[in-house]
Design a protein around this motif. Sequence first.
Motif, short mmCIF file in Angstrom:
data_model
loop_
_atom_site.label_atom_id
_atom_site.label_comp_id
_atom_site.label_asym_id
_atom_site.label_seq_id
_atom_site.Cartn_x
_atom_site.Cartn_y
_atom_site.Cartn_z
N ASN A 45 7.26 -1.79 4.78
CA ASN A 45 7.57 -1.70 3.30
C ASN A 45 8.22 -0.55 3.06
OD1 ASN A 45 7.84 -3.37 1.06
ND2 ASN A 45 6.04 -2.31 0.12
N ALA A 46 7.54 0.60 3.29
CA ALA A 46 8.00 1.80 2.93
C ALA A 46 9.13 2.24 3.48
CB ALA A 46 6.87 2.92 3.36
N ALA A 47 9.62 1.78 4.73
CA ALA A 47 11.01 1.97 5.45
C ALA A 47 12.04 1.31 4.43
CB ALA A 47 10.85 1.55 6.78
N LEU A 48 11.71 -0.04 4.20
CA LEU A 48 12.64 -0.78 3.26
C LEU A 48 12.75 -0.06 1.79
CD1 LEU A 48 11.31 -4.14 3.92
CD2 LEU A 48 13.30 -3.26 5.07
N LEU A 49 11.72 0.54 1.48
CA LEU A 49 11.65 1.09 -0.10
C LEU A 49 12.63 2.38 0.24
CD1 LEU A 49 8.14 1.15 -1.04
CD2 LEU A 49 9.87 0.01 -2.30
N TRP A 50 12.83 2.89 1.13
CA TRP A 50 13.43 4.25 1.58
C TRP A 50 14.78 3.91 1.84
CZ3 TRP A 50 16.61 6.68 4.73
CH2 TRP A 50 16.99 8.17 4.56
N ARG A 51 15.30 2.76 2.23
CA ARG A 51 16.70 2.35 2.36
C ARG A 51 17.25 1.72 1.01
NH1 ARG A 51 18.63 2.30 7.83
NH2 ARG A 51 20.25 0.95 6.95
N LEU A 52 16.50 1.35 0.27
CA LEU A 52 16.67 0.96 -1.12
C LEU A 52 16.86 2.01 -1.88
CD1 LEU A 52 14.46 -2.28 -1.34
CD2 LEU A 52 16.80 -2.21 -1.25
N ALA A 53 16.09 3.02 -1.84
CA ALA A 53 16.26 4.07 -2.92
C ALA A 53 17.21 5.10 -2.30
CB ALA A 53 14.80 4.83 -2.94
N GLY A 54 17.48 5.13 -1.20
CA GLY A 54 18.53 6.03 -0.64
C GLY A 54 18.27 7.40 -0.34
N PRO A 55 18.99 8.32 0.06
CA PRO A 55 18.86 9.67 0.12
C PRO A 55 18.62 10.59 -1.26
CG PRO A 55 21.16 9.15 0.49
CD PRO A 55 20.56 7.67 0.49
N GLU A 56 18.92 9.88 -2.27
CA GLU A 56 18.54 10.49 -3.56
C GLU A 56 17.28 10.21 -4.22
OE1 GLU A 56 20.88 12.78 -4.75
OE2 GLU A 56 22.11 12.24 -3.17
N GLY A 57 16.56 8.95 -3.46
CA GLY A 57 15.45 8.54 -4.01
C GLY A 57 14.27 9.25 -3.32
N ARG A 58 13.11 8.81 -3.51
CA ARG A 58 11.78 9.13 -2.83
C ARG A 58 10.81 8.29 -2.81
NH1 ARG A 58 8.10 11.64 -6.16
NH2 ARG A 58 9.25 12.09 -7.76
N VAL A 59 10.20 8.39 -1.58
CA VAL A 59 9.33 7.38 -1.45
C VAL A 59 8.01 8.02 -0.93
CG1 VAL A 59 8.50 5.42 -0.06
CG2 VAL A 59 10.81 5.58 -0.80
N THR A 60 6.79 7.84 -1.87
CA THR A 60 5.39 8.11 -1.33
C THR A 60 4.37 6.75 -0.99
OG1 THR A 60 5.77 10.07 -2.87
CG2 THR A 60 3.37 9.57 -2.10
N SER A 61 3.83 7.04 0.01
CA SER A 61 2.93 5.83 0.30
C SER A 61 1.67 6.25 0.49
CB SER A 61 3.30 5.01 1.70
OG SER A 61 2.54 4.11 1.87
N VAL A 62 0.65 5.69 -0.27
CA VAL A 62 -0.89 5.97 -0.15
C VAL A 62 -1.73 5.07 0.45
CG1 VAL A 62 -2.88 6.69 -1.73
CG2 VAL A 62 -0.36 7.14 -2.43
N ASP A 63 -2.47 5.23 1.31
CA ASP A 63 -3.40 4.40 1.77
C ASP A 63 -4.82 5.00 2.03
OD1 ASP A 63 -3.20 1.42 3.58
OD2 ASP A 63 -5.06 2.61 3.92
N ILE A 64 -5.84 4.08 1.78
CA ILE A 64 -7.26 4.76 1.60
C ILE A 64 -7.85 5.01 3.08
CG2 ILE A 64 -8.54 2.51 1.65
CD1 ILE A 64 -10.27 3.69 -0.71
N ASP A 65 -7.33 4.33 4.10
CA ASP A 65 -7.79 4.22 5.32
C ASP A 65 -7.09 5.45 6.40
OD1 ASP A 65 -8.52 3.71 8.08
OD2 ASP A 65 -8.79 1.64 7.79
N PRO A 66 -7.83 6.36 6.90
CA PRO A 66 -7.13 7.49 7.45
C PRO A 66 -6.40 6.70 8.88
CG PRO A 66 -9.32 8.03 7.37
CD PRO A 66 -8.96 6.78 6.42
#
Length: 353
Positions: A45-66
């Motif tokens: 899903n993070a990869a898809l977000l990055w594709r949609l937001a494009g190079p001018e955008g930014r994607v941060t993904s947080v998970d509680i499980d290392p």
Amino acid sequence: MVTRRDADGAALSSVSAAGIVAMMLTQLGVRPGDRCLEIGSGGYNAALLWRLAGPEGRVTSVDIDPIVVERARACLTAAGYDEVEVRCGDGEYGAPDAEPFDRIVVTVQATDIPPAWREQLAEGARLVVPLTMRGVSRAVAFTLTDGVLVSDDYEVCGFVPMQGAGTPDSPVAALHGGQVRLQQDPTQQVDAAALDAALATPRVEVWTGVMTGRNEPYLEHLDLWLATQMPQFCVLRADQEAVEAGVVEPTWAVFGTPAVTDGSSFAYRAWRDEGSPDGAEIGVYAHGPAAESLAATLATAHQEWDRGQRHRPQARITVHPAGTTDTQLPHGYVLDTAHSRLVIAWPAPPESR
Ligand SMILES: C[S@@+](CC[C@H](N)C(=O)[O-])C[C@H]1O[C@@H](n2cnc3c(N)ncnc32)[C@H](O)[C@@H]1O
């Protein structure tokens, strides 16, 4: 597909189904240049977000499980998405050093909207979250409007439950060795042993005359409507084993079937499909000393929905901070959670507008 389980075998992390990912991204409406936060990582899903937001955008993904974080980082790097930042933490608190966000998508089941999610959104920004309201789970799309989250869409969904500070506290009465579960509000007093004994008593059946196709889209808001109409509302879930053995015959075994309980008896929705061109008939099955009155309550609610609500649009859900006074809230059903006051407002019938 489940990728992590706890010691008892319960799912902790999974790769979300492609259809649900696509539906929630559609709700989210990411634009080129958007600053996006994903809560609950996996990589895809993070990869898809990055594709949609494009190079001018930014994607941060947080998970509680290392372990999930490590895996997501490795997958994203291998696929060429190493500009996505994956961090380990409790998503309840968002990502305070990376705010504000234009889009926040939560990919874990929440029962509340913690303050950070609202506070870290820019005005006019969107939040999509799988939210459980009185046991009913919907992916709700909100826009932050004048400091209030206002919904414009919700769809059926189901995710693994949130861990950390947002771990749900809703009590579940486990019946028939845990194969049948009634999920209640924390405010409801139930006696699991009495409900278990009730399940062993003969079944009371009531048929409503309300006909419906199993996949009709308006069913998506029927269950939420029922949740806002009856104080005794709860949700029944069952393992396939219990359904196959005929212990219970709910309409939705996994997503949850609307039910009502007085604490020691319960009633839940059933279907009867006799090949009618109008579809299946909605009915109610009930067990326990108050089976007949609870069955009548649930049956009547379905008949009222059929007469007055069935063809009306979805509810509008708004999220207000806990502590907002009643007079500051819009009209509607109020669901109080630890951090929020959710108002679920149904469109009024045409004659009362
Ligand atoms: C359904 S998975 C996420 C799927 C992922 N978005 C994908 O692309 O396939 C849900 C994740 O939420 C994580 N999670 C649970 N509670 C959390 C919390 N409080 N904060 C952040 N992540 C959490 C779990 O560890 C799990 O990995």
